[in-house]
Design an enzyme around this catalytic site. Structure first.
Site, PDB file in Angstrom:
ATOM      1  N   ARG A 107       0.874  -1.185   0.000  1.00  0.00           N
ATOM      2  CA  ARG A 107       0.000   0.000   0.000  1.00  0.00           C
ATOM      3  C   ARG A 107       0.906   1.228   0.000  1.00  0.00           C
ATOM      4  O   ARG A 107       1.724   1.405   0.894  1.00  0.00           O
ATOM      5  CB  ARG A 107      -0.914   0.018   1.233  1.00  0.00           C
ATOM      6  CG  ARG A 107      -1.656   1.349   1.390  1.00  0.00           C
ATOM      7  CD  ARG A 107      -2.732   1.306   2.452  1.00  0.00           C
ATOM      8  NE  ARG A 107      -3.858   0.501   2.044  1.00  0.00           N
ATOM      9  CZ  ARG A 107      -5.069   0.561   2.602  1.00  0.00           C
ATOM     10  NH1 ARG A 107      -5.308   1.401   3.590  1.00  0.00           N
ATOM     11  NH2 ARG A 107      -6.034  -0.218   2.181  1.00  0.00           N
ATOM     12  N   HIS A 134      -7.610   0.397  -6.150  1.00  0.00           N
ATOM     13  CA  HIS A 134      -7.749  -0.474  -4.969  1.00  0.00           C
ATOM     14  C   HIS A 134      -8.341  -1.820  -5.428  1.00  0.00           C
ATOM     15  O   HIS A 134      -9.470  -2.156  -5.102  1.00  0.00           O
ATOM     16  CB  HIS A 134      -8.667   0.224  -3.950  1.00  0.00           C
ATOM     17  CG  HIS A 134      -8.547  -0.299  -2.548  1.00  0.00           C
ATOM     18  ND1 HIS A 134      -7.682  -1.314  -2.184  1.00  0.00           N
ATOM     19  CD2 HIS A 134      -9.202   0.057  -1.403  1.00  0.00           C
ATOM     20  CE1 HIS A 134      -7.807  -1.553  -0.893  1.00  0.00           C
ATOM     21  NE2 HIS A 134      -8.715  -0.741  -0.393  1.00  0.00           N
ATOM     22  N   GLN A 137      -9.871  -4.505  -2.898  1.00  0.00           N
ATOM     23  CA  GLN A 137     -11.181  -4.116  -2.373  1.00  0.00           C
ATOM     24  C   GLN A 137     -12.270  -4.430  -3.386  1.00  0.00           C
ATOM     25  O   GLN A 137     -13.331  -4.967  -3.031  1.00  0.00           O
ATOM     26  CB  GLN A 137     -11.180  -2.609  -2.072  1.00  0.00           C
ATOM     27  CG  GLN A 137     -12.524  -2.085  -1.596  1.00  0.00           C
ATOM     28  CD  GLN A 137     -12.886  -2.575  -0.210  1.00  0.00           C
ATOM     29  OE1 GLN A 137     -12.101  -2.422   0.719  1.00  0.00           O
ATOM     30  NE2 GLN A 137     -14.062  -3.172  -0.045  1.00  0.00           N
ATOM     31  N   ASP A 229     -17.824   6.426  -1.145  1.00  0.00           N
ATOM     32  CA  ASP A 229     -16.547   6.344  -0.438  1.00  0.00           C
ATOM     33  C   ASP A 229     -16.277   7.728   0.137  1.00  0.00           C
ATOM     34  O   ASP A 229     -16.958   8.713  -0.216  1.00  0.00           O
ATOM     35  CB  ASP A 229     -15.430   5.901  -1.411  1.00  0.00           C
ATOM     36  CG  ASP A 229     -14.088   5.695  -0.718  1.00  0.00           C
ATOM     37  OD1 ASP A 229     -14.074   5.461   0.510  1.00  0.00           O
ATOM     38  OD2 ASP A 229     -13.042   5.769  -1.399  1.00  0.00           O
ATOM     39  N   CYS A 269     -16.430   0.806   1.109  1.00  0.00           N
ATOM     40  CA  CYS A 269     -15.226   0.016   1.436  1.00  0.00           C
ATOM     41  C   CYS A 269     -14.794   0.210   2.881  1.00  0.00           C
ATOM     42  O   CYS A 269     -14.065  -0.614   3.416  1.00  0.00           O
ATOM     43  CB  CYS A 269     -14.098   0.364   0.476  1.00  0.00           C
ATOM     44  SG  CYS A 269     -13.521   2.079   0.613  1.00  0.00           S
ATOM     45  N   ARG A 297     -13.059  -9.235   2.163  1.00  0.00           N
ATOM     46  CA  ARG A 297     -11.683  -8.871   1.820  1.00  0.00           C
ATOM     47  C   ARG A 297     -10.780 -10.085   2.003  1.00  0.00           C
ATOM     48  O   ARG A 297      -9.964 -10.406   1.153  1.00  0.00           O
ATOM     49  CB  ARG A 297     -11.187  -7.727   2.727  1.00  0.00           C
ATOM     50  CG  ARG A 297     -11.858  -6.384   2.507  1.00  0.00           C
ATOM     51  CD  ARG A 297     -11.581  -5.831   1.130  1.00  0.00           C
ATOM     52  NE  ARG A 297     -10.167  -5.783   0.823  1.00  0.00           N
ATOM     53  CZ  ARG A 297      -9.344  -4.781   1.179  1.00  0.00           C
ATOM     54  NH1 ARG A 297      -9.810  -3.752   1.836  1.00  0.00           N
ATOM     55  NH2 ARG A 297      -8.062  -4.805   0.840  1.00  0.00           N
TER      56      ARG A 297
HETATM   57  N1   CP Z   1     -11.212  -0.638   2.876  1.00  0.00           N
HETATM   58  C1   CP Z   1      -9.930  -0.583   3.225  1.00  0.00           C
HETATM   59  O1   CP Z   1      -9.007  -0.725   2.410  1.00  0.00           O
HETATM   60  O2   CP Z   1      -9.746  -0.386   4.557  1.00  0.00           O
HETATM   61  P1   CP Z   1      -8.372  -0.056   5.265  1.00  0.00           P
HETATM   62  O3   CP Z   1      -7.919   1.290   4.763  1.00  0.00           O
HETATM   63  O4   CP Z   1      -8.693  -0.048   6.731  1.00  0.00           O
HETATM   64  O5   CP Z   1      -7.367  -1.112   4.912  1.00  0.00           O
HETATM   65  N1  NVA Z   2     -10.473   6.347  -1.105  1.00  0.00           N
HETATM   66  C1  NVA Z   2     -10.021   5.921   0.186  1.00  0.00           C
HETATM   67  C2  NVA Z   2     -10.145   4.437   0.334  1.00  0.00           C
HETATM   68  C3  NVA Z   2      -9.784   3.919   1.700  1.00  0.00           C
HETATM   69  C4  NVA Z   2      -9.866   2.437   1.810  1.00  0.00           C
HETATM   70  C5  NVA Z   2      -8.593   6.356   0.396  1.00  0.00           C
HETATM   71  O1  NVA Z   2      -7.768   6.207  -0.517  1.00  0.00           O
HETATM   72  O2  NVA Z   2      -8.273   6.864   1.482  1.00  0.00           O
END
Ligand code: CP
Ligand code: NVA
Length: 310
Positions: A107, A134, A137, A229, A269, A297
């Site tokens: 990440r 993502h 997800q 989101d 998500c 997930r």
């Molecule tokens: N939905 C998701 O990716 O959650 P986190 O940011 O907690 O990993």
């Molecule tokens: N769009 C959000 C998703 C978090 C899982 C972000 O990137 O922070």
């Protein structure tokens, strides 16, 4: 068709058949896991580096548990100082990591950072969220929708809010599975051009119909799945107050949900910002499947890891 040794940098790396394979494997593994006598360990004696350069709760835990369920060792590298620190180059870091670990889950911020890691790595690299995409997800989201409706092709998915990493990936996911998708966002917050182009390319083969509109009600009209989101993604925290004003009118509330089919589901998500992109009434309603979505997930990632590392 096989995913062995492959990277997952964006969902558009997969073909429609490969997405179907991941979802099918996830469903089979879920059934097998329920029978405690039949739990294969395809990752025995293997290690997976799980690197989180942004905060994470769901992705971090679901990957760690997924690797353990499959018999492997998750190596958790969390936060700025853990790796890619002290001025060490991406190449040097990756060349060392691949000598200890059989897969890298990352990440990070820029998609180009992930791409550079993959370019140097001789082991598979999996995107655990970037500013642009993502994919893990959205695999879980597709699994959740499929489990709920028993199909994906022909359903209508409406995404309301910021054209961010989730919107980009949902468009590609819908295209790959033959779902029709509409994104409603304010001007200046459209999904990434490259994501829309890739999604349209895939849709021309699968028959999915995709569009980007301004009016949330137009998007949600007759939808089977309503998704939103956060308006402020990780890295944009300084713009929070400004963005709240820019996204006025894009909240998913009970009134907006009335435009969807009565049997429609609501997805997010998480983490959700209750009272901003979604109201308590919607996220806590019987239509909301957000916790099952989060649970999936782990299932989607178990399937992915088994296919990539199996
Ligand atoms: N939905 C998701 O990716 O959650 P986190 O940011 O907690 O990993
Ligand atoms: N769009 C959000 C998703 C978090 C899982 C972000 O990137 O922070």
């Amino acid at each position: 068709m096989g995913l062995e040794g492959r990277d997952l940098l964006t969902l558009g790396d997969l073909s429609p058949d490969e997405v179907a394979l991941v979802l099918e494997r996830a469903k089979i593994q879920k059934r097998m896991w329920a029978q405690s006598s039949n739990r294969p360990r395809p990752l025995a004696d293997r290690a997976v580096a799980i690197i989180m350069l942004k905060p994470s709760m769901r992705t971090r835990i679901s990957f760690e548990v997924a690797v353990r369920h499959l018999g492997g060792a998750p190596i958790m590298l969390i936060g700025e100082g853990s790796v890619f620190s002290r001025g060490e180059s991406v190449k040097d870091t990756v060349k060392v990591l691949e000598r200890y670990c059989d897969c890298i889950v990352l990440r990070t911020y820029d998609q180009s950072h992930l791409d550079e890691v993959a370019q140097h790595a001789s082991v598979p690299v999996i995107n655990a969220l970037t500013d642009d995409y993502h994919p893990c997800q959205v695999l879980a989201d597709l699994l959740t929708i499929d489990e709920h409706f028993g199909r994906l092709a022909g359903l209508k998915l409406a995404y309301v809010g910021d054209g961010n990493n989730m919107a980009n990936t949902l468009l590609i996911g819908a295209a790959l599975t033959g779902m029709n998708a509409v994104v409603a966002c304010p001007p200046g917050f459209e999904p990434l051009k490259a994501a829309v182009t890739r999604a349209q390319e895939i849709a021309s083969a699968t028959g999915a119909v995709l569009s980007v509109v301004r009016d949330p009600r137009e998007a949600v009209d007759g939808a089977d799945v309503v998704v939103t989101d956060t308006f402020t993604s990780m890295g944009q925290e300084g713009e929070h107050d400004k963005r709240l004003a820019q996204f006025r009118g894009y909240q998913v509330d009970t009134g907006l949900m009335l435009f969807a089919k009565p049997e429609a589901i609501f997805m997010h998500c998480l983490p959700a910002h209750r009272g901003e992109e979604v109201t308590d009434q919607v996220i806590d309603s019987a239509q909301s499947v957000v916790y099952d979505e989060a649970g999936n997930r782990m299932r989607a990632q178990k399937a992915l890891l088994s296919l990539i590392m199996g």
